[in-house]
Design a protein around this motif. Structure first.
Motif, short mmCIF file in Angstrom:
data_model
loop_
_atom_site.label_atom_id
_atom_site.label_comp_id
_atom_site.label_asym_id
_atom_site.label_seq_id
_atom_site.Cartn_x
_atom_site.Cartn_y
_atom_site.Cartn_z
N ILE A 1 0.85 -1.20 0.00
CA ILE A 1 0.00 0.00 0.00
C ILE A 1 0.88 1.24 0.00
O ILE A 1 0.54 2.24 -0.63
CB ILE A 1 -0.95 0.00 1.21
N ARG B 1 0.61 4.40 -2.44
CA ARG B 1 0.48 5.77 -1.93
C ARG B 1 1.58 6.68 -2.49
O ARG B 1 1.31 7.83 -2.82
CB ARG B 1 0.52 5.78 -0.40
N GLN C 1 -6.42 -4.73 -0.87
CA GLN C 1 -5.83 -4.04 0.28
C GLN C 1 -6.19 -2.56 0.37
O GLN C 1 -6.01 -1.95 1.43
CB GLN C 1 -4.31 -4.16 0.25
N ALA C 2 -6.66 -1.98 -0.74
CA ALA C 2 -6.90 -0.54 -0.73
C ALA C 2 -7.93 -0.18 -1.79
O ALA C 2 -8.25 -0.99 -2.66
CB ALA C 2 -5.59 0.22 -0.99
N GLU D 1 -7.13 2.33 3.03
CA GLU D 1 -6.79 0.95 3.31
C GLU D 1 -8.06 0.17 3.67
O GLU D 1 -8.93 0.65 4.39
CB GLU D 1 -5.81 0.90 4.48
N ASP E 1 -13.59 -0.72 4.95
CA ASP E 1 -12.43 0.13 5.22
C ASP E 1 -11.88 -0.23 6.60
O ASP E 1 -12.63 -0.60 7.51
CB ASP E 1 -12.83 1.61 5.20
N SER F 1 1.61 -3.12 6.56
CA SER F 1 0.55 -3.80 5.82
C SER F 1 0.71 -5.32 5.88
O SER F 1 -0.29 -6.05 5.87
CB SER F 1 0.49 -3.31 4.38
N ARG G 1 -0.92 -6.45 9.04
CA ARG G 1 -2.38 -6.40 8.88
C ARG G 1 -2.88 -7.59 8.08
O ARG G 1 -3.90 -8.19 8.40
CB ARG G 1 -2.79 -5.10 8.17
#
Length: 144
Positions: free
Chosen positions: A15, A19, A67-68, A97, A120, A132, A135
């Protein structure tokens, strides 16, 4: 009810990579006097455009997991220099995310119904700087 798109995020390993790419594109656009949106060009034009622009997002699959997402702001058709019609997906500048969800590889983009879209991650009491990868592992264990 909003309709979404889902697509593989080719070239991004995380991610954070996505970004950075979105941030770079936004800064480039601002420097050119344009809005800070990122644009993703694709070959196929979605037929369900009205539903997509009614609150839809583009969900990104990174390393085999959704993931996003980024908000879909506009969908524009254009013809390239080679004479082939293409589609620009105009995306909001924020990368949001989502709860990781496994997704097998596929070509192009697919429609994603709102009921099937991952939620989300914001507001779950998790630290903002949690990697990430951690997560993803927590989600695979069913802890997110």
């Amino acid at each position: 009810m909003a309709l979404h798109l889902i697509k593989l995020c080719v070239g991004a390993d995380s991610i954070e990579d996505l970004r950075e790419w979105v941030s770079h594109r936004a800064l480039t656009a601002i420097a050119a006097g344009l809005e800070p949106h990122s644009v993703h060009t694709t070959r196929m034009f979605p037929k369900r455009m009205e539903e997509l622009l009614d609150g839809g997002s583009l969900y990104w699959v990174i390393k085999g997991q959704v993931q996003a997402r980024q908000s879909l702001l506009d969908i524009r058709s254009f013809k390239g220099e080679d004479g082939i019609s293409r589609c620009d997906l105009v995306l909001g500048p924020e990368v949001i995310e989502t709860s990781p969800a496994p997704k097998r590889p596929f070509q192009g983009w697919r429609y994603l119904n709102a009921d099937d879209a991952p939620r989300d991650l914001g507001g779950h009491g998790l630290p903002e700087d949690m990697p990430s990868e951690l997560r993803r592992e927590l989600a695979e264990l069913g802890l997110l």
